[in-house]
Design an enzyme around this catalytic site. Structure first.
Site, PDB file in Angstrom:
ATOM      1  CD  GLU A   1       8.077  54.344 -34.635  1.00 12.40           C
ATOM      2  OE1 GLU A   1       8.949  54.301 -33.803  1.00 12.40           O
ATOM      3  OE2 GLU A   1       8.020  54.022 -35.561  1.00 12.40           O
TER       4      GLU A   1
ATOM      5  CG  HIS B   1      18.314  59.962 -31.521  1.00  9.63           C
ATOM      6  ND1 HIS B   1      19.030  59.768 -32.693  1.00  9.63           N
ATOM      7  CD2 HIS B   1      18.015  59.071 -30.801  1.00  9.63           C
ATOM      8  CE1 HIS B   1      18.959  58.499 -32.887  1.00  9.63           C
ATOM      9  NE2 HIS B   1      18.211  57.931 -31.926  1.00  9.63           N
TER      10      HIS B   1
END
Length: 673
Positions: free
Chosen positions: A413, A480
């Site tokens: 990322e 998540h």
């Protein structure tokens, strides 16, 4: 030290000498000024000048360089006026950052330089983004970036090299191997001996040079650059050198064995090259003195101008205004409903043909139409190409737009956000998809310290949208399901958007992509396929920074966003609650005027969000209401949020974690006032 002139003319060799001498003489003067208190800090590159000078002069003037602390020769090699450099170091407005940052923490597109941030490693990925822009535009260019041997221990180093190798980006990664990361010797930084050993592991060529030999550095970079322009790929170039002074002057050099200074003093890049030029008859004593006197006069004149410049005059308007780039002229924007108008369904208000779309399809529609509208827009993310992303938002995009603009990325990322900034520097737009909002932590530094601060520091906007599938309710557990928007609402320079419905999801995404500033775009994944509405088929934008009145009443106000809008609406219908429900839609900047209107109207305020309570946005808005609307309040401000725990996995625990039941209790309590 052996100098091989090859076929270089005397004029080229003297050009190298003049540029090698200049940073040395500037440094000698700066060390005096440091002791006099006229500059605040200095990172010395004495002994390492040949790397910066040789590599800079080997490039074309319009090719980007991303330097570090000890690369003064990059700036002088690009012939930046010394008065501006000196003003920069003195914190003057005449510098490149208006006094907002120091030393080489700045960039200048005029001279094709992108300066560092203190975290060192992130600029390597930015170099990759700049090179990617050149590849996409089919421009035969190369980008050069630097890392010290210590900084190469950072994860950003690995990520940047890996991405550059996978995408075959024309970047020369120059590693200045001087043996120390501040005071930590190389054998406590890594187990290998030379960085060239790392190149094959990344699938890239690796070359080693004597970093104190300016002619060797120049010739090697020139040769590599010529090749990379025609055959794009990354190269790792290790320059062996030594730092003759402290990491910065205050740190000293007591930790370095004296014999190393003796050994490397004999390899001084300026003295050895000067001696060779004189031995070869290319330079004589008269010319040697003339060069020195000319440069010294230039230094004194630059100092005279810089010292006469005033320190910045504080201006609230300018300081706040420079956090963000100016917005473009609004394009196809949906009409904004007035205070008393129904904003539930703007699609039916503007007469546009509309099709019933799910939240997820509205986002995909807005992204596709933005790709059609902006050919400079590049999408990057894990599995977003042929697979279409884990939520299938970019399904079919590769077929329509090609893999150049719809790019699968490695699991990195930080490097991808950095590459997005690099694309922006070259005038492109970028969308980065986080597979889940939770994973943004791996790119946090790039967002907080690079994207958010770049325009304020040196006027370079970051035209980047980071899409963030967020939220709980799917029994996905702690990694998540997080609502992490408050991490970013605390960061000036970012914009934070969080649509609650399909119409806003499309319009706000299109607006975010049009916006030249970095936008964190949150999408509640529980809404993706559970919520549908008529969405205009044509391209349109919804204004960033404007809240929506989704339900109107007199009894109280519920100010919320995201899934909270639907929780509040369902409860209001169940309890026949006569209330305003304000959907913030944008969390930074949030709509103060809309909040003020509803506070003055009902006097009873519940602030609701899915994020955990402590440090959530409700606390900020509640404090603002207390400071600015206190006389309008008829009851205490109430905050309703998720528990201050991680998001649990089991559905029963997750239900307790989320705030719906506590919202009911707050409404009943508020009715008692």
């Amino acid at each position: 030290m052996h100098f091989d002139r090859k076929d270089y003319a005397n004029e080229t060799l003297l050009h190298l000498y003049r540029h090698l001498l200049k940073p040395r003489l500037i440094e000698e003067k700066m060390l005096i000024l440091l002791r006099q208190g006229k500059i605040s800090k200095w990172f010395s590159g004495i002994g390492q000048e040949a790397i910066s000078v040789g590599s800079t002069l080997a490039l074309n003037p319009d090719e980007y360089i991303l330097p570090l602390h000890r690369n003064l020769g990059v700036f002088t090699g690009r012939d930046i006026p010394l008065d501006r450099l000196f003003a920069q170091w003195q914190g003057k407005a005449h510098g490149f950052t208006k006094g907002r940052d120091r030393s080489f923490h700045f960039g200048t597109n005029e001279y094709h330089i992108v300066g560092m941030i203190s975290h060192l490693g992130p600029q390597l990925a930015v170099a990759g983004g700049i090179a990617l822009a050149d590849v996409l535009d089919e421009k035969p260019k190369v980008t050069v970036t630097y890392s010290g041997d210590g900084g190469a221990s950072e994860g950003d180093f690995h990520e940047a090299l890996n991405v550059a190798a996978v995408w075959q980006l024309p970047v020369i990664f120059i590693i200045e191997n001087n043996g120390y990361g501040l005071s930590t010797p190389s054998n406590e930084q890594f187990r290998f001996r030379y960085f060239v050993d790392k190149g094959p592991a990344y699938g890239m060529e690796a070359v080693q040079v004597d970093g104190n030999n300016v002619l060797e550095v120049y010739d090697t970079v020139k040769r590599l650059a010529e090749d990379l322009r025609q055959n794009p790929r990354p190269v790792l170039l290790e320059a062996l050198t030594f730092r003759m002074r402290g990491h910065e002057e205050a740190s000293g050099t007591k930790y370095v064995p004296q014999e190393l200074f003796t050994e490397w003093a004999a390899k001084d890049p300026v003295e050895n090259y000067e001696k060779w030029l004189m031995q070869e008859g290319i330079l004589d004593e008269e010319a040697r003195m003339r060069y020195r006197e000319t440069i010294k006069r230039e230094i004194e004149e630059g100092l005279r101008i810089a010292e006469a410049e005033p320190l910045p005059t504080p201006s609230l308007e300018q300081e706040i205004g420079d956090m963000y780039a100016e917005l473009p002229v609004a394009s196809d924007q949906l009409p904004v409903a007035g205070e008393d108008e129904d904003q539930n369904d703007p699609a039916t208000d503007n007469g546009q043909p509309a099709t019933d779309k799910r939240y997820v399809d509205a986002i995909s529609d807005g992204l596709r139409q933005s790709m059609e509208r902006f050919p400079e827009l590049v999408l990057m993310g894990q599995d977003i190409a042929e697979y279409g992303g884990v939520f299938k938002i970019t399904d079919g995009f590769v077929k329509q737009f090609g893999k150049g603009r719809v790019r699968n990325t490695p699991l990195c990322e930080s490097a991808i956000v950095g590459a997005a900034l690099g694309l922006s520097i070259k005038g492109k737009k970028a969308m980065v998809e986080m597979q889940f909002a939770d994973f943004v932590t791996c790119g946090f530094n790039q967002i907080i310290n690079n994207l958010a601060k770049t325009h304020y520091r040196w006027g370079q906007n970051a035209d980047v949208v980071v899409r963030m599938p967020t939220g709980a309710g799917t029994a996905a557990g702690p990694f998540h399901s997080q609502s992490n928007e408050a991490w970013f609402t605390h960061t000036p320079g970012l914009k934070v958007v969080y649509p609650s419905n399909p119409v806003d999801a499309k319009g706000l995404l299109c607006a975010a992509i049009e916006d030249p500033n970095p936008v964190m775009f949150f999408e509640h994944k529980l809404l993706y396929r559970s919520l549908s509405a008529p969405v205009p088929d044509a391209y349109y934008t919804t204004p960033i920074g404007q809240a929506a009145l989704v339900r109107e009443g007199q009894e109280m106000s519920i100010i919320t966003y995201g899934a909270g809008v639907h929780w509040a609406t369902a409860l209001a219908e169940e309890l026949h609650l006569d209330c305003d429900i304000i959907d913030l839609r944008t969390l930074l900047p949030w709509d103060e005027a809309a909040v003020r209107r509803t506070v003055e109207k009902t006097g009873r305020i519940i602030l609701l969000h899915e994020d955990t309570l402590t440090g959530g946005l409700a606390g900020e808005i509640g404090a603002w209401i207390a400071e600015n609307c206190f006389r309008s309040l008829d009851a205490p401000i109430m905050r309703v949020a998720s528990l201050d725990t991680a998001v649990p996995f089991a559905p029963s625990l997750e239900k307790q974690f989320l705030p719906q039941q506590r919202l009911r209790q707050a409404v009943e309590k508020m009715r008692g006032y």
